[in-house]
Design a protein around this motif. Structure first.
Motif, mmCIF file in Angstrom:
data_model
loop_
_atom_site.group_PDB
_atom_site.id
_atom_site.type_symbol
_atom_site.label_atom_id
_atom_site.label_comp_id
_atom_site.label_asym_id
_atom_site.label_seq_id
_atom_site.Cartn_x
_atom_site.Cartn_y
_atom_site.Cartn_z
ATOM 1 N N ALA A 1 1.034 -0.997 -0.194
ATOM 2 C CA ALA A 1 0.001 -0.040 0.387
ATOM 3 C C ALA A 1 0.926 1.274 -0.091
ATOM 4 N N GLU A 2 1.009 2.297 -0.207
ATOM 5 C CA GLU A 2 1.198 3.604 -0.844
ATOM 6 C C GLU A 2 0.273 4.563 0.237
ATOM 7 N N ARG A 3 0.826 5.889 0.458
ATOM 8 C CA ARG A 3 0.208 6.633 1.105
ATOM 9 C C ARG A 3 0.971 7.698 -0.313
ATOM 10 N N ARG A 4 0.108 8.837 -0.409
ATOM 11 C CA ARG A 4 -0.267 9.980 -1.587
ATOM 12 C C ARG A 4 1.001 10.934 -0.522
ATOM 13 N N GLY A 5 1.590 11.585 -1.248
ATOM 14 C CA GLY A 5 2.143 12.919 -0.774
ATOM 15 C C GLY A 5 1.053 13.635 0.629
ATOM 16 N N SER A 6 0.644 14.322 1.061
ATOM 17 C CA SER A 6 -0.184 14.848 2.533
ATOM 18 C C SER A 6 -1.163 13.895 3.199
ATOM 19 N N ALA A 7 -1.734 12.924 2.036
ATOM 20 C CA ALA A 7 -3.036 12.050 2.303
ATOM 21 C C ALA A 7 -2.973 11.294 3.643
ATOM 22 N N ARG A 8 -3.889 10.806 4.103
ATOM 23 C CA ARG A 8 -3.846 10.257 5.776
ATOM 24 C C ARG A 8 -4.237 8.658 4.630
ATOM 25 N N GLN A 9 -5.004 8.440 3.350
ATOM 26 C CA GLN A 9 -5.631 6.948 3.223
ATOM 27 C C GLN A 9 -4.468 6.263 2.219
ATOM 28 N N LEU A 10 -4.424 5.122 2.716
ATOM 29 C CA LEU A 10 -3.529 3.860 1.570
ATOM 30 C C LEU A 10 -4.503 3.721 0.439
ATOM 31 N N THR A 11 -3.947 3.422 -0.210
ATOM 32 C CA THR A 11 -4.091 3.098 -1.742
ATOM 33 C C THR A 11 -3.907 1.722 -1.959
ATOM 34 N N PHE A 12 -3.888 0.645 -2.375
ATOM 35 C CA PHE A 12 -3.535 -1.123 -2.174
ATOM 36 C C PHE A 12 -3.499 -1.148 -3.237
ATOM 37 N N GLY A 13 -2.378 -2.488 -3.410
ATOM 38 C CA GLY A 13 -2.467 -3.225 -4.902
ATOM 39 C C GLY A 13 -3.488 -3.872 -4.404
ATOM 40 N N SER A 14 -4.067 -5.107 -5.584
ATOM 41 C CA SER A 14 -4.220 -6.765 -5.246
ATOM 42 C C SER A 14 -3.919 -7.466 -4.704
ATOM 43 N N GLY A 15 -2.764 -7.944 -4.062
ATOM 44 C CA GLY A 15 -2.272 -8.802 -2.598
ATOM 45 C C GLY A 15 -1.467 -9.559 -3.382
ATOM 46 N N THR A 16 -0.744 -10.078 -2.633
ATOM 47 C CA THR A 16 0.125 -11.264 -3.552
ATOM 48 C C THR A 16 -0.508 -12.676 -2.336
ATOM 49 N N GLN A 17 -0.845 -13.630 -3.220
ATOM 50 C CA GLN A 17 -1.112 -14.985 -2.060
ATOM 51 C C GLN A 17 -0.079 -15.600 -1.418
ATOM 52 N N LEU A 18 0.952 -15.826 -1.287
ATOM 53 C CA LEU A 18 1.994 -16.501 -0.889
ATOM 54 C C LEU A 18 1.491 -17.978 -0.196
ATOM 55 N N THR A 19 2.050 -18.770 -0.554
ATOM 56 C CA THR A 19 1.651 -20.316 -0.314
ATOM 57 C C THR A 19 3.417 -20.390 0.423
ATOM 58 N N VAL A 20 2.926 -21.160 1.205
ATOM 59 C CA VAL A 20 4.544 -21.650 1.457
ATOM 60 C C VAL A 20 3.822 -23.296 1.673
#
Lengths: 111, 113
Positions: free
Chosen positions: A90-109
């Protein structure tokens, strides 16, 4: 295209290192985050890095940031079965408070 | 310390019914966020509050959705009337306005049939 991109799946053997990658497009990103989501659970904050840093280490976790290429990675050393989960960048841009998320990576061990 | 507390954890309701989701942020946190998670769209910000005031509600899907924060320790997200496409996990999160870390609750898993 998406603002934050991740590959959908990653499989590793128990004991190996896992590397989860993320790319983002906004050059004003100030902080970048990694969250972990186990099945049926909420998002657990793992770590975050300020954009003027290029590396952060916390026990088995190492975050690398290449700001020029807008590339973030999370390395998990000695991956265990309990690390199986979805990992969100996730990233936080400039002075914004909210986060922008990626779609997620499913890790299988795998054992 | 208690984290972000959400209720209900699971709800199954019929189309057309009103749904109210509740959130108690971490004590002392003054920013509160509502996110929705679906398979198709991932995690989307619906609205966020700072000091109980809505700052950005551009992610609220339509007029059927409303959110309130009557005080620093409580927020609600209401859907009326609910539709099957509202089925999702709704997360509440909180942070200090001056802080860098955002903590999420366990989510409210909503199914509208």
């Amino acid at each position: 295209g998406e603002d934050v991109e991740q590959s959908l799946f990653l499989s590793v053997r128990e004991g190996d290192s896992s590397v989860i990658n993320c790319t983002y497009t906004d050059s004003s990103s100030t902080y970048l985050y990694w969250y972990k989501q186990e099945p049926g659970a909420g998002l657990q904050l793992l770590t975050y890095i300020f954009s003027n840093m290029d590396m952060k280490q916390d026990q088995r976790l190492t975050v690398l940031l290449n700001k020029k290429d807008k590339h973030l990675s999370l390395r998990i050393a000695d991956t265990q079965t309990g690390d199986s989960a979805i990992y969100f960048c996730a990233e936080r841009r400039g002075s914004a408070r909210q986060l922008t998320f990626g779609s997620g990576t499913q890790l299988t061990v795998l054992p | 310390d208690a984290g972000v507390i959400q209720s209900p954890r699971h709800e199954v309701t019929e189309m057309g019914q009103e749904v109210t989701l509740r959130c108690k942020p971490i004590s002392g946190h003054n920013s509160l966020f509502w996110y929705r998670q679906t398979m198709m769209r991932g995690l989307e910000l619906l609205i966020y509050f700072n000091n109980n005031v809505p700052i950005d509600d551009s992610g609220m899907p339509e007029d059927r959705f409303s959110a309130k924060m009557p005080n620093a320790s409580f927020s609600t997200l209401k859907i009326q009337p609910s539709e099957p496409r509202d089925s999702a996990v709704y997360f509440c999160a909180s942070s200090l306005h001056s802080g860098n870390t955002i903590y999420f609750g366990e989510g409210s898993w909503l199914t509208v049939v």
